[in-house]
Design a protein around this motif. Structure first.
Motif, PDB file in Angstrom:
ATOM      1  N   TYR A   1      20.346  27.464  13.558  1.00  0.00           N
ATOM      2  CA  TYR A   1      18.545  27.376  13.668  1.00  0.00           C
ATOM      3  C   TYR A   1      18.157  28.843  13.188  1.00  0.00           C
ATOM      4  CZ  TYR A   1      16.447  22.901  15.225  1.00  0.00           C
ATOM      5  OH  TYR A   1      16.707  21.240  14.575  1.00  0.00           O
ATOM      6  N   SER A   2      18.958  30.040  14.238  1.00  0.00           N
ATOM      7  CA  SER A   2      18.218  31.500  13.760  1.00  0.00           C
ATOM      8  C   SER A   2      18.259  31.982  12.462  1.00  0.00           C
ATOM      9  CB  SER A   2      19.024  32.471  15.024  1.00  0.00           C
ATOM     10  OG  SER A   2      18.801  31.704  16.303  1.00  0.00           O
ATOM     11  N   ALA A   3      19.616  31.136  11.962  1.00  0.00           N
ATOM     12  CA  ALA A   3      20.444  32.254  10.750  1.00  0.00           C
ATOM     13  C   ALA A   3      19.324  31.296   9.555  1.00  0.00           C
ATOM     14  CB  ALA A   3      21.415  31.930  10.760  1.00  0.00           C
ATOM     15  N   LEU A   4      19.137  29.941  10.103  1.00  0.00           N
ATOM     16  CA  LEU A   4      17.977  29.013   8.891  1.00  0.00           C
ATOM     17  C   LEU A   4      16.600  29.938   8.760  1.00  0.00           C
ATOM     18  CD1 LEU A   4      19.243  25.786   9.151  1.00  0.00           C
ATOM     19  CD2 LEU A   4      19.880  27.439   7.086  1.00  0.00           C
ATOM     20  N   VAL A   5      15.876  30.442   9.560  1.00  0.00           N
ATOM     21  CA  VAL A   5      14.700  30.232   9.715  1.00  0.00           C
ATOM     22  C   VAL A   5      14.852  32.131   9.860  1.00  0.00           C
ATOM     23  CG1 VAL A   5      12.939  32.680  12.163  1.00  0.00           C
ATOM     24  CG2 VAL A   5      13.930  29.508  12.400  1.00  0.00           C
ATOM     25  N   LEU A   6      15.671  33.404   9.794  1.00  0.00           N
ATOM     26  CA  LEU A   6      15.691  34.100   8.844  1.00  0.00           C
ATOM     27  C   LEU A   6      15.170  33.745   6.800  1.00  0.00           C
ATOM     28  CD1 LEU A   6      18.389  36.379  10.839  1.00  0.00           C
ATOM     29  CD2 LEU A   6      15.837  36.429  10.822  1.00  0.00           C
ATOM     30  N   TRP A   7      16.232  33.357   7.102  1.00  0.00           N
ATOM     31  CA  TRP A   7      16.288  32.805   5.873  1.00  0.00           C
ATOM     32  C   TRP A   7      14.735  31.956   5.295  1.00  0.00           C
ATOM     33  CZ3 TRP A   7      18.141  27.547   3.759  1.00  0.00           C
ATOM     34  CH2 TRP A   7      17.750  27.098   2.302  1.00  0.00           C
ATOM     35  N   GLY A   8      14.539  31.280   5.997  1.00  0.00           N
ATOM     36  CA  GLY A   8      12.917  30.818   6.041  1.00  0.00           C
ATOM     37  C   GLY A   8      11.815  31.737   6.245  1.00  0.00           C
ATOM     38  N   LEU A   9      12.227  32.802   7.191  1.00  0.00           N
ATOM     39  CA  LEU A   9      11.587  33.715   6.893  1.00  0.00           C
ATOM     40  C   LEU A   9      11.373  34.312   5.889  1.00  0.00           C
ATOM     41  CD1 LEU A   9       9.181  35.610   8.162  1.00  0.00           C
ATOM     42  CD2 LEU A   9      11.759  36.891   9.714  1.00  0.00           C
ATOM     43  N   ARG A  10      12.438  34.638   5.275  1.00  0.00           N
ATOM     44  CA  ARG A  10      12.222  35.953   4.124  1.00  0.00           C
ATOM     45  C   ARG A  10      10.825  34.813   2.803  1.00  0.00           C
ATOM     46  NH1 ARG A  10      15.755  36.168  -0.897  1.00  0.00           N
ATOM     47  NH2 ARG A  10      15.577  38.222  -1.304  1.00  0.00           N
ATOM     48  N   ASP A  11      11.704  33.688   2.431  1.00  0.00           N
ATOM     49  CA  ASP A  11      10.963  33.159   1.777  1.00  0.00           C
ATOM     50  C   ASP A  11       9.807  32.999   1.851  1.00  0.00           C
ATOM     51  OD1 ASP A  11      11.894  31.265  -0.974  1.00  0.00           O
ATOM     52  OD2 ASP A  11      10.471  30.030   0.744  1.00  0.00           O
ATOM     53  N   TRP A  12       9.331  32.429   2.313  1.00  0.00           N
ATOM     54  CA  TRP A  12       7.586  32.497   3.061  1.00  0.00           C
ATOM     55  C   TRP A  12       7.329  34.135   2.732  1.00  0.00           C
ATOM     56  CZ3 TRP A  12       4.405  28.937   6.172  1.00  0.00           C
ATOM     57  CH2 TRP A  12       5.035  27.277   5.575  1.00  0.00           C
ATOM     58  N   TRP A  13       7.617  35.259   3.322  1.00  0.00           N
ATOM     59  CA  TRP A  13       7.444  36.650   3.268  1.00  0.00           C
ATOM     60  C   TRP A  13       7.411  36.853   2.245  1.00  0.00           C
ATOM     61  CZ3 TRP A  13       7.571  39.815   8.194  1.00  0.00           C
ATOM     62  CH2 TRP A  13       6.439  41.496   7.518  1.00  0.00           C
ATOM     63  N   LEU A  14       8.564  36.320   0.816  1.00  0.00           N
ATOM     64  CA  LEU A  14       8.645  36.865  -0.112  1.00  0.00           C
ATOM     65  C   LEU A  14       7.488  36.561  -1.062  1.00  0.00           C
ATOM     66  CD1 LEU A  14      11.784  37.545  -0.886  1.00  0.00           C
ATOM     67  CD2 LEU A  14      10.499  39.326  -0.535  1.00  0.00           C
ATOM     68  N   ARG A  15       7.182  35.211  -0.983  1.00  0.00           N
ATOM     69  CA  ARG A  15       5.649  34.083  -1.450  1.00  0.00           C
ATOM     70  C   ARG A  15       4.527  34.236  -1.329  1.00  0.00           C
ATOM     71  NH1 ARG A  15       7.527  29.854  -3.626  1.00  0.00           N
ATOM     72  NH2 ARG A  15      10.029  28.981  -3.625  1.00  0.00           N
ATOM     73  N   SER A  16       4.067  35.428   0.196  1.00  0.00           N
ATOM     74  CA  SER A  16       2.827  35.445   0.801  1.00  0.00           C
ATOM     75  C   SER A  16       2.858  36.595  -0.218  1.00  0.00           C
ATOM     76  CB  SER A  16       3.308  35.504   2.043  1.00  0.00           C
ATOM     77  OG  SER A  16       1.586  36.150   2.232  1.00  0.00           O
ATOM     78  N   ARG A  17       3.718  37.749  -0.580  1.00  0.00           N
ATOM     79  CA  ARG A  17       3.509  38.874  -0.951  1.00  0.00           C
ATOM     80  C   ARG A  17       3.466  38.381  -2.518  1.00  0.00           C
ATOM     81  NH1 ARG A  17       7.311  43.795   0.054  1.00  0.00           N
ATOM     82  NH2 ARG A  17       5.743  44.146  -0.625  1.00  0.00           N
ATOM     83  N   ALA A  18       3.750  37.295  -2.862  1.00  0.00           N
ATOM     84  CA  ALA A  18       3.306  37.427  -4.435  1.00  0.00           C
ATOM     85  C   ALA A  18       2.258  36.386  -4.965  1.00  0.00           C
ATOM     86  CB  ALA A  18       4.524  36.891  -4.529  1.00  0.00           C
ATOM     87  N   VAL A  19       1.201  36.330  -4.010  1.00  0.00           N
ATOM     88  CA  VAL A  19       0.486  35.104  -3.969  1.00  0.00           C
ATOM     89  C   VAL A  19      -0.314  36.352  -3.331  1.00  0.00           C
ATOM     90  CG1 VAL A  19      -1.160  33.166  -2.517  1.00  0.00           C
ATOM     91  CG2 VAL A  19       1.197  33.068  -3.103  1.00  0.00           C
ATOM     92  N   ARG A  20      -0.395  37.263  -2.476  1.00  0.00           N
ATOM     93  CA  ARG A  20      -1.025  38.215  -2.396  1.00  0.00           C
ATOM     94  C   ARG A  20      -1.210  39.138  -3.457  1.00  0.00           C
ATOM     95  NH1 ARG A  20      -0.652  41.257   3.499  1.00  0.00           N
ATOM     96  NH2 ARG A  20       1.764  41.450   2.281  1.00  0.00           N
ATOM     97  N   THR A  21      -0.556  39.647  -4.099  1.00  0.00           N
ATOM     98  CA  THR A  21      -0.574  40.862  -4.850  1.00  0.00           C
ATOM     99  C   THR A  21      -1.753  40.399  -6.212  1.00  0.00           C
ATOM    100  OG1 THR A  21       1.821  41.591  -4.162  1.00  0.00           O
ATOM    101  CG2 THR A  21       0.884  42.186  -6.136  1.00  0.00           C
ATOM    102  N   PRO A  22      -1.502  39.132  -6.959  1.00  0.00           N
ATOM    103  CA  PRO A  22      -1.706  39.016  -7.768  1.00  0.00           C
ATOM    104  C   PRO A  22      -3.299  38.583  -7.360  1.00  0.00           C
ATOM    105  CG  PRO A  22      -0.336  37.294  -8.280  1.00  0.00           C
ATOM    106  CD  PRO A  22      -0.687  38.013  -6.618  1.00  0.00           C
ATOM    107  N   ALA A  23      -3.658  38.225  -6.202  1.00  0.00           N
ATOM    108  CA  ALA A  23      -5.527  38.209  -5.582  1.00  0.00           C
ATOM    109  C   ALA A  23      -6.262  39.999  -6.321  1.00  0.00           C
ATOM    110  CB  ALA A  23      -5.607  38.012  -4.420  1.00  0.00           C
ATOM    111  N   LEU A  24      -5.252  40.867  -5.484  1.00  0.00           N
ATOM    112  CA  LEU A  24      -5.667  41.735  -5.090  1.00  0.00           C
ATOM    113  C   LEU A  24      -6.234  42.535  -6.588  1.00  0.00           C
ATOM    114  CD1 LEU A  24      -3.317  43.407  -2.257  1.00  0.00           C
ATOM    115  CD2 LEU A  24      -5.894  43.034  -2.191  1.00  0.00           C
TER     116      LEU A  24
END
Length: 215
Positions: free
Chosen positions: A186-209
């Protein structure tokens, strides 16, 4: 229930139980689906918890067993939250975001105070749990993680990482070797998922800014 808690096989001297194995395999699937922001993540979590409850309930791990009940309740609520969020989004996607400072403080305080309260209960009534503090941390951490996931917060991955770090030694110590191994995975998968959600959150936030900066 006796069949579910019977030994499936032995691995490296550890006895692997059917319920422990089946429940965690389904849980792994739920985590992968969560990373993909699939609505099927929630029913998979509910099914995983049903099986794991059958494993932990007879083992004097009330925190781990009770966690499964809470997971089912919160998963049903989270499922509804994601369905509502997708309906409200123009493109039908799930809104992912970082928690506000206030939300982070509330979740952190809730984790600390909740763990103290549940561990005190387990310590007062030892028959409820043979490992009160890690069992309490696992219970409360899971509730916080699922709440944050239901709200689409990136921080839910950090909460799951905490749960995994506690769950590995707790499960190995109490004879649930497969759960311990899966928590490590799980720990490895969590780091994988964290990276994906982190990047997607930044991608959504950047156009808004950028849109906000446009005159």
């Amino acid at each position: 229930m006796n069949t579910l808690n019977s030994e499936a096989f032995a691995l490296f001297g550890q006895h692997i139980k059917w319920a422990d194995m089946i429940g965690n395999v389904i849980g792994l699937l739920a985590l992968v689906l969560g990373r993909r922001r699939s609505l099927w993540s929630w029913p998979a979590q509910i099914l995983s918890s049903l099986v794991l409850f059958a494993a932990f309930a007879p083992a004097h791990l009330t925190g781990s067993a009770g966690k499964q009940v809470v997971v089912m309740v919160v998963a049903a609520w989270g499922w509804a939250q994601w369905i509502r969020g997708r309906k409200q989004a123009p493109d039908g996607s799930l809104d992912i975001r970082f928690a506000t400072r206030r939300e982070r403080i509330v979740m952190l305080a809730g984790t600390v105070l909740g763990t103290i309260a549940v561990a005190t209960l387990f310590t007062t009534f030892p028959t409820l749990s043979w490992d009160p503090w890690p069992d309490a941390c696992l219970f409360v951490g899971t509730v916080v993680a699922m709440y944050a996931q239901a709200r689409g917060m990136v921080e839910f991955w950090f909460a799951w990482l905490l749960v995994n770090l506690v769950g590995i030694p707790l499960n190995f110590t109490n004879g649930f070797a497969f759960s311990g191994l899966v928590y490590a995975l799980y720990s490895a998968l969590v780091l994988w998922g964290l990276r994906d959600w982190w990047l997607r959150s930044r991608a959504v936030r950047t156009p808004a800014l950028q849109g906000a900066a446009t005159p």
